[in-house]
Motif scaffolding. Sequence first.
Motif, short mmCIF file in Angstrom:
data_model
loop_
_atom_site.label_atom_id
_atom_site.label_comp_id
_atom_site.label_asym_id
_atom_site.label_seq_id
_atom_site.Cartn_x
_atom_site.Cartn_y
_atom_site.Cartn_z
N GLU A 1 -1.21 12.59 3.55
CA GLU A 1 -0.90 11.72 4.76
C GLU A 1 -0.38 12.46 5.98
OE1 GLU A 1 1.92 8.32 4.19
OE2 GLU A 1 2.14 8.34 6.36
N SER B 1 1.03 4.95 5.19
CA SER B 1 1.72 4.99 3.94
C SER B 1 1.65 3.86 3.14
CB SER B 1 3.24 5.11 4.26
OG SER B 1 3.52 6.36 5.04
N ASP C 1 7.61 4.84 3.43
CA ASP C 1 7.92 5.71 2.24
C ASP C 1 9.01 5.34 1.21
OD1 ASP C 1 6.12 7.09 3.60
OD2 ASP C 1 7.34 8.60 4.76
N ALA D 1 7.61 4.74 9.39
CA ALA D 1 7.63 5.95 8.10
C ALA D 1 8.71 5.61 7.09
CB ALA D 1 7.73 7.45 8.89
MG LIG Z 1 3.80 6.85 7.28
#
Ligand SMILES: [Mg+2]
Length: 318
Positions: free
Chosen positions: A142, A57, A93, A89
């Motif tokens: 992704e 990410s 993000d 994550a």
């Molecule tokens: Mg990620």
Amino acid sequence: VELVPLVLAGDRRALARLISYVEDDGPPARAALAALFPHTGSAHIVGVTGAPGTGKSTLVNVLARSMRAQGQTVGIVAVDPTSPFTGGALLGDRVRMRDLAGDPGIFIRSMATRGSLGGLAQATGDAVKVLDAAGFDVILVETVGVGQAEVDIARTAHTTVVVEAPGLGDEVQALKAGLMEIADVLVVNKADRPGAAQTARALEVTLDLGRSTKGQAGWRPPVLKAIALDGTGVDELLETIGAHRAYLRESGLLVRQERERARADLMSLLERELVGRLVERVGVDVLERWVDRIADREVDAYSAVEMIVEGERDPRGV
Ligand SMILES: [Mg+2]
Ligand SMILES: Nc1nc2c(ncn2[C@@H]2O[C@H](COP(=O)(O)OP(=O)(O)OP(=O)(O)O)[C@@H](O)[C@H]2O)c(=O)[nH]1
């Protein structure tokens, strides 16, 4: 379907809504995809995949920013695997949203896992098609490379970037083999950590042993180092992605890839459609009785399939 002209005209709200329809599947989504299809085919689709937490990410974020600096528009599709690993994550993000939101040349979309992973692969491929039709120059996808579905998603990309990081555990090494096969470019991210050079060397050795990646005789996946956190190595990665794109064009591989993609699309849709129709025609109850018979060793699965397809009505003669 009334969203289609809006999407083609670059309306972001319409784009977001249409992708939601696509996620839910159904006839309206299919009609819209059909209308958009003639407008697809110009985006460069870049898959970014790798083990959980390697910095995908973060890397996608800085990549998108560099691409924007070069004047390219960028669509981002992040496939949320809802896996037990997604430690980084949310953070990654959220940072991405903060950094990239508000730029009209960027569109970010997270795909949630709804239903089966196979459905997710389908929905992701369709979301990419929508962004392609909407005119984004580059689409970054992704995925966490943990399963076949994610690998399938990566296969829809023209260029697949596999992200590694130094000092991952053995269980992660295991999935590397599968990822190496689909890699066009390898990035050892977190090069600020100890062991990056070692990881890069190990990857080179694996490449020497493996050789045939996607049958690309003229392309050996380069192994790059990067620090996504501060952007180190991102220019080189961008250049390499561009070089791979040029290679695909000049070698004629792009055209072959396109055919392969068309074939895979067609076959998977045919499979879904035909199985769906058959189940409808035969009925779930009757299928269950076939299952009983196979489980009871009254009939083998091959013979059962033949009889079901031939229209034999009810295996237990009710
Ligand atoms: Mg990620
Ligand atoms: N030291 C260091 N940390 C990094 C680097 N890049 C990313 N990170 C950190 O690694 C963690 C995971 O980063 P993400 O970008 O969320 O990784 P990811 O691969 O997208 O993670 P998942 O989507 O959960 O698989 C975060 O805490 C990042 O800040 C880097 O170059 N160096």
